[in-house]
Each structure stands twice: as structure tokens, then as C-alpha cells.
Enzyme design. Structure first.
Site, PDB file in Angstrom:
ATOM      1  N   SER A 260      32.713  51.504  66.625  1.00 23.27           N
ATOM      2  CA  SER A 260      32.977  52.198  67.887  1.00 23.27           C
ATOM      3  C   SER A 260      31.945  51.835  68.945  1.00 23.27           C
ATOM      4  CB  SER A 260      32.924  53.706  67.620  1.00 23.27           C
ATOM      5  OG  SER A 260      32.773  54.413  68.812  1.00 23.27           O
TER       6      SER A 260
ATOM      7  N   TYR B 280      28.951  61.221  64.814  1.00 27.57           N
ATOM      8  CA  TYR B 280      30.061  60.260  64.745  1.00 27.57           C
ATOM      9  C   TYR B 280      29.523  58.839  64.924  1.00 27.57           C
ATOM     10  CZ  TYR B 280      34.054  57.499  66.319  1.00 27.57           C
ATOM     11  OH  TYR B 280      35.000  56.503  66.460  1.00 27.57           O
TER      12      TYR B 280
HETATM   13  N1  LIG Z   1      40.953  55.681  69.671  1.00 21.05           N
HETATM   14  C1  LIG Z   1      39.753  55.287  70.135  1.00 21.05           C
HETATM   15  O1  LIG Z   1      39.502  55.307  71.356  1.00 21.05           O
HETATM   16  C2  LIG Z   1      38.686  54.806  69.195  1.00 21.05           C
HETATM   17  C3  LIG Z   1      37.466  54.350  69.745  1.00 21.05           C
HETATM   18  C4  LIG Z   1      36.482  53.902  68.881  1.00 21.05           C
HETATM   19  C5  LIG Z   1      36.688  53.870  67.519  1.00 21.05           C
HETATM   20  N2  LIG Z   1      37.864  54.337  67.003  1.00 21.05           N
HETATM   21  C6  LIG Z   1      38.039  54.292  65.532  1.00 21.05           C
HETATM   22  O2  LIG Z   1      39.279  53.665  65.247  1.00 21.05           O
HETATM   23  C7  LIG Z   1      39.851  54.207  64.078  1.00 21.05           C
HETATM   24  C8  LIG Z   1      41.267  54.696  64.366  1.00 21.05           C
HETATM   25  O3  LIG Z   1      41.202  55.681  65.395  1.00 21.05           O
HETATM   26  P1  LIG Z   1      42.481  56.420  65.965  1.00 21.05           P
HETATM   27  O4  LIG Z   1      42.262  56.632  67.411  1.00 21.05           O
HETATM   28  O5  LIG Z   1      43.702  55.733  65.495  1.00 21.05           O
HETATM   29  O6  LIG Z   1      42.317  57.838  65.246  1.00 21.05           O
HETATM   30  P2  LIG Z   1      43.383  58.735  64.486  1.00 21.05           P
HETATM   31  O7  LIG Z   1      42.688  60.034  64.187  1.00 21.05           O
HETATM   32  O8  LIG Z   1      44.666  58.786  65.247  1.00 21.05           O
HETATM   33  O9  LIG Z   1      43.635  57.944  63.147  1.00 21.05           O
HETATM   34  C9  LIG Z   1      42.832  58.079  61.995  1.00 21.05           C
HETATM   35  C10 LIG Z   1      43.738  58.405  60.819  1.00 21.05           C
HETATM   36  O10 LIG Z   1      42.923  58.475  59.651  1.00 21.05           O
HETATM   37  C11 LIG Z   1      43.340  59.550  58.877  1.00 21.05           C
HETATM   38  N3  LIG Z   1      42.200  60.036  58.100  1.00 21.05           N
HETATM   39  C12 LIG Z   1      41.077  60.645  58.567  1.00 21.05           C
HETATM   40  N4  LIG Z   1      40.269  60.953  57.553  1.00 21.05           N
HETATM   41  C13 LIG Z   1      40.877  60.507  56.426  1.00 21.05           C
HETATM   42  C14 LIG Z   1      40.539  60.556  55.060  1.00 21.05           C
HETATM   43  N5  LIG Z   1      39.407  61.132  54.634  1.00 21.05           N
HETATM   44  N6  LIG Z   1      41.378  60.010  54.169  1.00 21.05           N
HETATM   45  C15 LIG Z   1      42.547  59.427  54.569  1.00 21.05           C
HETATM   46  N7  LIG Z   1      42.938  59.383  55.849  1.00 21.05           N
HETATM   47  C16 LIG Z   1      42.107  59.916  56.762  1.00 21.05           C
HETATM   48  C17 LIG Z   1      43.848  60.611  59.860  1.00 21.05           C
HETATM   49  O11 LIG Z   1      44.794  61.488  59.264  1.00 21.05           O
HETATM   50  C18 LIG Z   1      44.435  59.752  60.958  1.00 21.05           C
HETATM   51  O12 LIG Z   1      45.836  59.609  60.806  1.00 21.05           O
HETATM   52  C19 LIG Z   1      38.896  55.308  63.625  1.00 21.05           C
HETATM   53  O13 LIG Z   1      38.029  54.762  62.663  1.00 21.05           O
HETATM   54  C20 LIG Z   1      38.137  55.648  64.876  1.00 21.05           C
HETATM   55  O14 LIG Z   1      36.862  56.201  64.589  1.00 21.05           O
HETATM   56  C21 LIG Z   1      38.869  54.787  67.804  1.00 21.05           C
END
Ligand SMILES: NC(=O)c1ccc[n+]([C@@H]2O[C@H](COP(=O)([O-])OP(=O)(O)OC[C@H]3O[C@@H](n4cnc5c(N)ncnc54)[C@H](O)[C@@H]3O)[C@@H](O)[C@H]2O)c1
Length: 333
Positions: free
Chosen positions: A134, A159
Site C-alpha cells: 500500500s 495498517y
Molecule cells: N482499495 C485501495 O485503495 C487499496 C489501497 C492500497 C492497498 N490496498 C490493498 O489491496 C488489497 C485489496 O483491497 P480491496 O480494496 O479490494 O479491499 P476489500 O476489503 O474489498 O477486499 C479484501 C477481501 O479480503 C477478504 N478478507 C479479509 N480478511 C480476510 C481473511 N482473514 N481471510 C480471507 N479473506 C479475507 C475480505 O472479505 C475482502 O473481500 C488489500 O490487501 C488492501 O490492503 C487497497
């Protein structure tokens, strides 16, 4: 002569999530087989996660397993029974603000869970692990744009600390066991099927409902907003090019920024949503939130040099697509 690409069997964790569902969709569209993993937790409305999954389940190459990353036995069994050509690890407890009030969710999913993914990859000698890091690892960095060579030793939220820890853990496994890992530092990702806890989603809902929107740091914030299709394009290109050592004796380990490289002022961002909605926001100006950073700005030169691509979708185009999806999904005029 063009050679045929052999279809891959790819594990996508977080497949019911925002980014994971888009990545799985793209992999399926190009003929790969996808095993989607998710625990479908209720951090935000699980109905949205189920709806994303339904779109994938229509594809014959897709299978889904409901599993928690923190379940050591379940994760070990998964890697013992399935052979993956590649792993795209996107499941995590996301969100900076929630980590202030719910630290355990981050310790369980992002540290213990990440460890289980690494162990699974090690056990079966996976050809490439791509995982989500991130932009938050840059903390209060004031040198712009943020470059992968910048020191990132001062995270300002748990985080961010777990994401930086993931990079360190991945490096250790690449070094010790020689399997390639690539971390992608995502910069604020937005688009259709986006997360209801993120500002663009909250703003859209509130503006349509005629409710005030919370504008933190009195609007004095800049963010590199990155459109989801650019993220999926980058993830697939990176998956197809396993990390190699940067120099002799180094581990097959890489980390790249993936962002739009064009930071936008928060007030301009709000105006863009207002334009797409054709409705004005009621702004409630508030102080900075703990754990937040005032600006993010990605240097994407390293990514461009590596895979010949960097995000570039204009904000107005991406927000227009998001608002169209939002109106259709939530059935509002
Ligand atoms: N969306 C953004 O702007 C952004 C920015 C930086 C980093 N990220 C990273 O990208 C990745 C995806 O983000 P996103 O926006 O799609 O988030 P999101 O929350 O929509 O997707 C994450 C998914 O992981 C699942 N999950 C969480 N904990 C879990 C566990 N212990 N076991 C199994 N499943 C689990 C959740 O149910 C969810 O569906 C994440 O790692 C997030 O930290 C996202």
C-alpha cells in the site's frame, strides 16, 4: 511467430473483494483458471461481496473457497491439495482508520494470514507470488513523488505497519527459499464495485441522500486516485513477469508503486463527483484524522521500466464509470 499462452491456475485471495474480483474477472477472461479465496467478513456489507462473486461464478474456470487466511490448518490443506502456477494475494484487512479501533483484525489477517500464504507458496514452490502492499507504507513522507527507493521506516498506522511487514516477510522468503515475490503498493484505488468504506463511495451516497460529507483536514489533502482497470492491468502484467534479483546475489524480490502519478486536491475530487452526479455536496470541514497522511503521489517509473505500463485513466472518466455503476447497483436515479 506468436506463441500460444498456456492457461494458468491462479489462486486469488480476496476474490470477493473490490480489487480481487476485478483481477479474477480479467484472469478468467484471458482463459486462466481461478481459485478464489475469501472469508466474506462483514467489515463492509457482505451482500456486495456476494454480488461480486456471483459475477465470477458464471465462468467455468472459476471455483470459490470460503476460508480465513488465519486458519493455519485450512490454509496448509489448500496448498497441499491444489497446485498453483501463481498466487495473487489481495485478501487483507484494509482501511487505515479502522486499524485504530480494531488492531486485532490487522494482526490476524495481515500478519498471521500473510505468513500462511508465504508458507503455502514455499511448500509447493509457487512460481510467483504477487501481493498487495500500500501507498500507506510511505507514512508522512514529504518527498514527492514517492519512490520505491525512499526509506519507509515510519508508518503512521498499524495498517501501514502490517503492509511494510509483508514486504519484509516476502523478502525473507524470496531470500531463503528462492521463490519470486512482487509487492504492489496500490495508491487509492476506485471504480465500479468499489469499497463502501472509501471516501468516493461515502461521498456519493451522502450527496445523493442530501447528507453532509466529512471533509478531513479541511480539504487540504492530495491523493493519487488510481482507476481499477489500471490496477488489474498492472497486476496481470506483473504476474506474468516473475521477480528476478535486482543484482547478483540479491533475492528474486521486487516492490513497485502502482498509482496514477497525478495527485488531485480533495476539493477538486469532490467537485468531480458532484459533476458526475449533477448534484452539489454539503461540506462539513473537519480536522485531520489520526493515522491519515496529507498527500500521496506515486512515482511509476520503476513499474513502467519493468512491465511497460503505468496507470493513466483520467479521474473524470473513472468517476463517471463509478457513478454509473453506483446508480445501477443501488437502483437510484
Ligand atoms: N482499495 C485501495 O485503495 C487499496 C489501497 C492500497 C492497498 N490496498 C490493498 O489491496 C488489497 C485489496 O483491497 P480491496 O480494496 O479490494 O479491499 P476489500 O476489503 O474489498 O477486499 C479484501 C477481501 O479480503 C477478504 N478478507 C479479509 N480478511 C480476510 C481473511 N482473514 N481471510 C480471507 N479473506 C479475507 C475480505 O472479505 C475482502 O473481500 C488489500 O490487501 C488492501 O490492503 C487497497
Amino acid at each position: 511467430m506468436k506463441t500460444e499462452r498456456k492457461p494458468q491456475h491462479v489462486l486469488v485471495t480476496g476474490a470477493a473483494g473490490f480489487i480481487g474480483s476485478h483481477v479474477a474477472e480479467r484472469l478468467l477472461a484471458r482463459g486462466d483458471r481461478v481459485l478464489g479465496l475469501d472469508n466474506l467478513n462483514d467489515y463492509y456489507d457482505p451482500a456486495l461481496k456476494q454480488a461480486r462473486l456471483r459475477r465470477l461464478e458464471g465462468s467455468p474456470g472459476f471455483r470459490f473457497v470460503r476460508l480465513d487466511l488465519a486458519d493455519r490448518t485450512g490454509m496448509a490443506e489448500l496448498f497441499a491439495t491444489e497446485r498453483f502456477d501463481g498466487v495473487i494475494h489481495l485478501a487483507a484487512q484494509a482501511g487505515v482508520r479502522y486499524s485504530i479501533t480494531h488492531p486485532n483484525a490487522y494482526l490476524d489477517s495481515n500478519l498471521t494470514g500473510f505468513g500462511h500464504v508465504l508458507e503455502g507458496c514455499r511448500a509447493q514452490g509457487v512460481a510467483h507470488l504477487v501481493y498487495a502492499s500500500s501507498s500507506s507504507v510511505y507514512g508522512g513522507n514529504t518527498k514527492m513523488p514517492f519512490a520505491e527507493t525512499d526509506a519507509v521506516d515510519h508508518p503512521v498506522s498499524l495498517y501501514a505497519a502490517t503492509k511494510k511487514a509483508n514486504e519484509l516477510m516476502a523478502h525473507t522468503y524470496s531470500h531463503l527459499y528462492g521463490f519470486p515475490t512482487t509487492g504492489l503498493r496500490f495508491f487509492t484505488v476506485y471504480g465500479p464495485w468499489g469499497r463502501p468504506d472509501m471516501a468516493y463511495h461515502l461521498f456519493t451516497r451522502a450527496i445523493l441522500a442530501g447528507e453532509p460529507i466529512s471533509v478531513f483536514n479541511h480539504g487540504d489533502m492530495r491523493r493519487d486516485f488510481t482507476y481499477i482497470d489500471d490496477i488489474t492491468e498492472g497486476v496481470l502484467r506483473v504476474l506474468d513477469k516473475p521477480a528476478t534479483p535486482e543484482r547478483m546475489g540479491a533475492a528474486p524480490y521486487r516492490v513497485f508503486n502502482i498509482g496514477n502519478s497525478e495527485p488531485v486536491q480533495l476539493l477538486d475530487f469532490i467537485r468531480c463527483i458532484e459533476n458526475a452526479l449533477g448534484k452539489a455536496a454539503v461540506r462539513q470541514l473537519l480536522p485531520m484524522q489520526p493515522g491519515d497522511v496529507p498527500a500521496t503521489y506515486a512515482s511509476t517509473q520503476a513499474l513502467r521500466d519493468w512491465v511497460g505500463f503505468a496507470p493513466s485513466t483520467p479521474l473524470a472518466e473513472g468517476i463517471g464509470n463509478f457513478v454509473r455503476w453506483y446508480r445501477a447497483y443501488y437502483r437510484c436515479a
